[in-house]
Design an enzyme around this catalytic site. Sequence first.
Site, PDB file in Angstrom:
ATOM      1  CG  PHE A  19      57.510  75.074  61.249  1.00 20.64           C
ATOM      2  CD1 PHE A  19      57.538  75.408  62.588  1.00 20.64           C
ATOM      3  CD2 PHE A  19      58.072  75.953  60.339  1.00 20.64           C
ATOM      4  CE1 PHE A  19      58.104  76.602  63.029  1.00 20.64           C
ATOM      5  CE2 PHE A  19      58.646  77.156  60.763  1.00 20.64           C
ATOM      6  CZ  PHE A  19      58.657  77.471  62.106  1.00 20.64           C
ATOM      7  N   GLY A  20      54.044  75.474  61.550  1.00 19.55           N
ATOM      8  CA  GLY A  20      53.244  76.630  61.156  1.00 19.55           C
ATOM      9  C   GLY A  20      54.038  77.904  61.337  1.00 19.55           C
ATOM     10  CE1 TYR A  21      55.533  80.109  55.787  1.00 15.62           C
ATOM     11  CE2 TYR A  21      55.682  77.791  56.352  1.00 15.62           C
ATOM     12  CZ  TYR A  21      55.486  78.779  55.414  1.00 15.62           C
ATOM     13  OH  TYR A  21      55.220  78.448  54.117  1.00 15.62           O
ATOM     14  N   GLY A  22      52.959  80.865  59.227  1.00 14.96           N
ATOM     15  CA  GLY A  22      52.093  81.911  58.672  1.00 14.96           C
ATOM     16  C   GLY A  22      50.662  81.642  59.118  1.00 14.96           C
ATOM     17  CB  SER A  23      47.491  81.320  57.237  1.00 21.24           C
ATOM     18  OG  SER A  23      47.789  80.231  56.382  1.00 21.24           O
ATOM     19  CD  GLU A  98      49.801  75.386  53.455  1.00 23.43           C
ATOM     20  OE1 GLU A  98      50.530  76.176  52.817  1.00 23.43           O
ATOM     21  OE2 GLU A  98      49.026  75.774  54.349  1.00 23.43           O
TER      22      GLU A  98
END
Length: 190
Positions: A19-23, A98
Amino acid sequence: MAEDHEDARGDMARGFWVFGYGSLIWNPGFEPVERVPATLSGFARSFCMWSIHHRGTPDLPGLVLALDAAEGGRCRGIAFRVGPERAAATLAELRERELVSSAYLERRVPLALDDGRVVPALAYVVDPAHVQYTGPLSLERQAEVIAAATGGRGPNADYLFNTASHLAEIGMEDAELTELAARVRTRLGL
């Protein structure tokens, strides 16, 4: 966390979702085989983590987005499916990126895709017990920090601007990030 790592390794033959929510939305660092808008429940996207590597330094920390557990929370983002041929290498790259300071925890979460599927996905969520966790900060304090900080991946403001603009481009504008970007631009005289 060991259970989460074990689950991720078990997916290598099939690939996995992240899941990508920022960069990750605008700079995933890998080529997904599928990219689908998605919603993660139980978490909120917020600038609640000090950045001492990528967007700040130990002497002048920046702020980065994190998924913070929130009852009734809902975060819109992008689900990326990594194919089996690149799964092991991509997982190693994601962990290097991360988990650089252990402020994020790698978690396995149910992710609701906009096409109706619910898939198990990896998400990097903030550890509220970690020293880099800020807890809630006012928008003004966030703007002050973001306008001043620069780290190994560049100015903290660029991270905010890129994330806010990419969310808007894909129809997921985040009103708080838009307001924060305006405050940072004012501070920077842009």
